[in-house]
Design a protein around this motif. Sequence first.
Motif, PDB file in Angstrom:
ATOM      1  N   PHE A 103      53.714  42.829  54.885  1.00 14.67           N
ATOM      2  CA  PHE A 103      52.886  42.054  53.962  1.00 14.67           C
ATOM      3  C   PHE A 103      51.460  42.030  54.498  1.00 14.67           C
ATOM      4  CE2 PHE A 103      57.065  40.289  52.963  1.00 14.67           C
ATOM      5  CZ  PHE A 103      57.028  40.251  51.572  1.00 14.67           C
ATOM      6  N   VAL A 104      50.527  42.165  53.589  1.00 12.66           N
ATOM      7  CA  VAL A 104      49.120  42.126  53.995  1.00 12.66           C
ATOM      8  C   VAL A 104      48.407  41.051  53.178  1.00 12.66           C
ATOM      9  CG1 VAL A 104      46.981  43.451  54.244  1.00 12.66           C
ATOM     10  CG2 VAL A 104      49.192  44.599  54.478  1.00 12.66           C
ATOM     11  N   ILE A 105      47.798  40.124  53.881  1.00  7.63           N
ATOM     12  CA  ILE A 105      46.996  39.087  53.218  1.00  7.63           C
ATOM     13  C   ILE A 105      45.538  39.453  53.462  1.00  7.63           C
ATOM     14  CG2 ILE A 105      46.392  36.630  53.222  1.00  7.63           C
ATOM     15  CD1 ILE A 105      49.253  36.161  54.418  1.00  7.63           C
ATOM     16  N   SER A 106      44.831  39.737  52.392  1.00  5.61           N
ATOM     17  CA  SER A 106      43.437  40.163  52.563  1.00  5.61           C
ATOM     18  C   SER A 106      42.550  39.488  51.518  1.00  5.61           C
ATOM     19  CB  SER A 106      43.347  41.698  52.436  1.00  5.61           C
ATOM     20  OG  SER A 106      43.812  42.094  51.181  1.00  5.61           O
ATOM     21  N   PRO A 107      41.273  39.374  51.795  1.00  8.00           N
ATOM     22  CA  PRO A 107      40.352  38.692  50.861  1.00  8.00           C
ATOM     23  C   PRO A 107      40.268  39.455  49.535  1.00  8.00           C
ATOM     24  CG  PRO A 107      39.324  39.067  52.995  1.00  8.00           C
ATOM     25  CD  PRO A 107      40.573  39.855  52.978  1.00  8.00           C
ATOM     26  N   ARG A 108      40.206  38.667  48.433  1.00  5.11           N
ATOM     27  CA  ARG A 108      40.016  39.314  47.126  1.00  5.11           C
ATOM     28  C   ARG A 108      38.572  39.795  47.055  1.00  5.11           C
ATOM     29  NH1 ARG A 108      42.100  35.190  42.736  1.00  5.11           N
ATOM     30  NH2 ARG A 108      41.660  36.974  41.395  1.00  5.11           N
ATOM     31  N   VAL A 122      53.475  31.453  46.773  1.00  2.00           N
ATOM     32  CA  VAL A 122      52.685  31.985  47.889  1.00  2.00           C
ATOM     33  C   VAL A 122      51.456  32.690  47.345  1.00  2.00           C
ATOM     34  CG1 VAL A 122      52.673  33.786  49.662  1.00  2.00           C
ATOM     35  CG2 VAL A 122      54.585  32.209  49.539  1.00  2.00           C
ATOM     36  N   VAL A 123      51.695  33.511  46.319  1.00  2.00           N
ATOM     37  CA  VAL A 123      50.589  34.267  45.744  1.00  2.00           C
ATOM     38  C   VAL A 123      49.551  33.327  45.139  1.00  2.00           C
ATOM     39  CG1 VAL A 123      49.987  35.935  43.935  1.00  2.00           C
ATOM     40  CG2 VAL A 123      52.008  36.311  45.362  1.00  2.00           C
ATOM     41  N   ARG A 124      50.046  32.303  44.458  1.00  2.00           N
ATOM     42  CA  ARG A 124      49.113  31.353  43.834  1.00  2.00           C
ATOM     43  C   ARG A 124      48.275  30.627  44.881  1.00  2.00           C
ATOM     44  NH1 ARG A 124      53.234  30.215  40.368  1.00  2.00           N
ATOM     45  NH2 ARG A 124      53.813  28.306  41.479  1.00  2.00           N
ATOM     46  N   GLU A 125      48.972  30.222  45.924  1.00  2.00           N
ATOM     47  CA  GLU A 125      48.258  29.520  47.002  1.00  2.00           C
ATOM     48  C   GLU A 125      47.161  30.403  47.590  1.00  2.00           C
ATOM     49  OE1 GLU A 125      48.409  26.511  48.332  1.00  2.00           O
ATOM     50  OE2 GLU A 125      49.966  25.772  46.998  1.00  2.00           O
ATOM     51  N   LEU A 126      47.517  31.654  47.835  1.00  2.00           N
ATOM     52  CA  LEU A 126      46.548  32.569  48.440  1.00  2.00           C
ATOM     53  C   LEU A 126      45.403  32.852  47.467  1.00  2.00           C
ATOM     54  CD1 LEU A 126      48.937  35.085  50.265  1.00  2.00           C
ATOM     55  CD2 LEU A 126      47.337  33.494  51.339  1.00  2.00           C
ATOM     56  N   GLU A 127      45.770  32.970  46.194  1.00  2.00           N
ATOM     57  CA  GLU A 127      44.743  33.222  45.184  1.00  2.00           C
ATOM     58  C   GLU A 127      43.738  32.071  45.168  1.00  2.00           C
ATOM     59  OE1 GLU A 127      44.628  34.381  40.461  1.00  2.00           O
ATOM     60  OE2 GLU A 127      46.221  33.115  41.255  1.00  2.00           O
ATOM     61  N   GLY A 128      44.280  30.865  45.289  1.00  2.00           N
ATOM     62  CA  GLY A 128      43.396  29.698  45.305  1.00  2.00           C
ATOM     63  C   GLY A 128      42.444  29.727  46.481  1.00  2.00           C
ATOM     64  N   ALA A 129      42.909  30.337  47.563  1.00  2.00           N
ATOM     65  CA  ALA A 129      42.066  30.413  48.761  1.00  2.00           C
ATOM     66  C   ALA A 129      41.207  31.668  48.757  1.00  2.00           C
ATOM     67  CB  ALA A 129      42.946  30.399  50.013  1.00  2.00           C
ATOM     68  N   GLY A 130      41.336  32.490  47.691  1.00  2.00           N
ATOM     69  CA  GLY A 130      40.525  33.698  47.595  1.00  2.00           C
ATOM     70  C   GLY A 130      41.164  34.887  48.287  1.00  2.00           C
TER      71      GLY A 130
END
Lengths: 744, 139
Positions: free
Chosen positions: A731-736, A708-716
Amino acid sequence: MPDPAAESPAAPEAAPADEARSGFLSLGAKLGVAVVLVVTIASALVYFRVSQREREALIESKRVAAEMVADLFAASLGAALDFGDKEAVEAEVGHLTENKEVSFVAVWQAGQAEPLVQRSTSEGGTGAAPSVARTSVSEDRIEVARSVRGGEGKEVGTALVRFSLARENAAFAVNRTRILWLVLGLALGTMTLLLLVTRISVVGPIDALLEAARGLERGERGSRVRIFANDEIGRLARAFEAMRRAIFDRERKLAEANANLRELFDHMRQGIVVFDVDGKITGTQSRQAESVFGVTGFEGREISDLLYPGAGSWDAERRAFEEWRKLAFDVSPDGWSELLALAPREVRLSAPASERALSLDFQPLVRDGAVFGVMLLATDVSDEVRLRREVQEQGERHARQLATLKRLVSGGGQLFVAFLSAARARLARSRTLMAGGDVRLRELDEAFQNLHTLKGEARSFELSELTQLIEGVENRLSTLREQARAKPDQTTTLDDDLPGALEAAARLLDEAEELFVAASPSGKAALEQVTVRRSDLDALARIAERQGGELGAVSQRLRARAFGEYLAPLLEQAPSWAEQSGKRLRVELDGREVRVFPGLAEVLPGVITHLVRNAIAHGIEAPKTRLENGKPDVGTVVISARADGDSRVVVEVCDDGAGIDENPVLAALADDKHALDLERSRDGSFRTRAGSPADDTLSGRGMGLSAVVRELEGAGYSLFVERRTTAGTRFVISPRPEHGGGRA
Amino acid sequence: MTEERGRIVVLDDSWLILEKIREVLTGVGYQARTTTSVEVAAKLAKHADLVIIDFHMPDMNGAEALGAIKRAHTAGPGTEFYLYTSDPDQAARYRAHGFDGAFLKKGDDVALTQQVDAVFRTISLKKLAERMRRERKSS
């Protein structure tokens, strides 16, 4: 249960009435009459007997004296008659007649028929000479006849002497009067004594017992009997006293049992009343009755008035109940089951503040094989009825939403939006045409056509209420058109309620739009959407993005889709995943219209799916555990999105489960920080946990958290988790920061 | 679909109200026929257990409508005629108007259903009483 006191309410008053009916004669009077009779008879017998003895005694004395005198007289005549000396005889007779008691004397010589000497001081004759010595007693005299014997004992004659009983009779008369008074005095004394004894020993105690019995009948606890005699009445009084105590003891126990029963009924929270064959309430059996029925004072009240207050004989429900009540006492207890099926099950009582719904249950009270009363158990089910209505309304709303979704799937959202727009226009035009009240045929035709089309469109979108409403208006307009055709040069007056019907149609359209927006994953954005081919859009985007700048940004916005659209399938599936694990889950979506750009959009469904599955497997507790922890049995996962700048989005997945400490996947990652950066930790236990046994069939499918983390990292984007020990996980998904969240 | 519970005819001047009544009554299992025409109501009454008539109508009131239906001699002897009104005064005069009873709370769907249910319970109770009478007579 019938009130025991209510079963014989007229008993205390019944006794005097019974006495009057049966010609009551008191025991004292009966005994008095008997005493008088017996004493009178006895006194009469004594009187006659004593009188008789008195007279007999007088006569006997006289008889003895008379015989002695007669014997002496006869002896004195012996010599005179033996010598035939008449003078001597006369002298003896003369001596004898000097006795005033002697009324007659006659002397015969033997063999002579006529008396030699005869002397009488009163009436009476001689008759023949008596043949034998004798003494005879009659009412007024004693007659003594004796033989006169000579010197050698030879009978020389006969003497007859009569003695008067006048003196004895006079004495007897005096004595008899005395005896009469004496007997009368004795009789009166005896009667008085007997009556007194009867009064004191019998009648008085019986009256006291009777009064005590009536007091007992009236339920007076102080009605004791104070009789101390040691006879049958005394025994009866003691037996009565024992019976009185036993009755009150039983009444006390019965009252306690009734109180217990009433308490039980009270705990049942039911209003319980009993009514009789006349429909009158004879008693209440629970304190709840007043609050359930909302009235006070039940005794004597009509049961129909209680259940149907204010309803007259016209009221259908009251009439049905009255019919039922009549049969309830006519039918045998065995036939009651058939009757119960026709009893009212529920009534609604209108109150000033609110309406109360009562559930009704009827039970027959049977005595000697017949129904003598009916017990009504009424339960206040207002809350249940309200809840039932709400559930029903919710169900209907849900059905309408499903129908809307169906329409969207079958017809397409934009088509529906187009229909809403066109329908409003048609309604507005129709209202304009009919605004005046009087219309011409041409205007009627146009309005009819508009509404006819609207009806067809509404039917195609399964808007049944709107279809029916417009159909009604259309039918009416059809009739009016026929009338207008008959008189083409005149105007036709419209019905007063037609404008109202069109307003109702407009409201139904608004409601349909609200439902459409509520059911659409895109929310209000659905009203602004247009449909284009995705391949065309992608091709355009690629060209535009190569150009960069504003054109590139616009092309990205064109390819962006509403956040809700990505998660629509998840909303339906997540509850069933939870059910498979023996849990219950509700997923709430917030920010459905936030637009998600292509980079994040490609990974977002998989990421969110994993987080929700993880929450179900390790966060949300079983319903029983949740209830024990003071939480609702249904767990909640809230997925929300908010825009962060022009093209960036922050997504949060929160659950109200057990929290990190209870989550074996995350527990190992916990440290003292309030927020755990999984990106920094993913080289540790996080990566290995993804394939651990704890990563069960639910959360282990698809990608693990590291993926999950890798996928999100790939999307920034980065993934953070906020530890909330007992209040769930967020859980918080936020832009890097270095990336900016965008990936074209 | 539930089993048909009874046949009802409703006469009212408003088709909107009629539609709603029809929907409510058919929804709970009754066969409901609705009409705005007295003539049609008279014809439909031939096969009805219950006829419900609105009181306030533009051309005639409920009592006149009932008279017209009865004069048509189409309704059976067991048919019940009920007035439907929100006016308690008119409801109280139901007998003078020739009705068997009256329904109040016009527009309240739940109340309508309960009142109609009560009429059919009354019909069943009368049949039960008649049956009991016959059984007692024969025994």
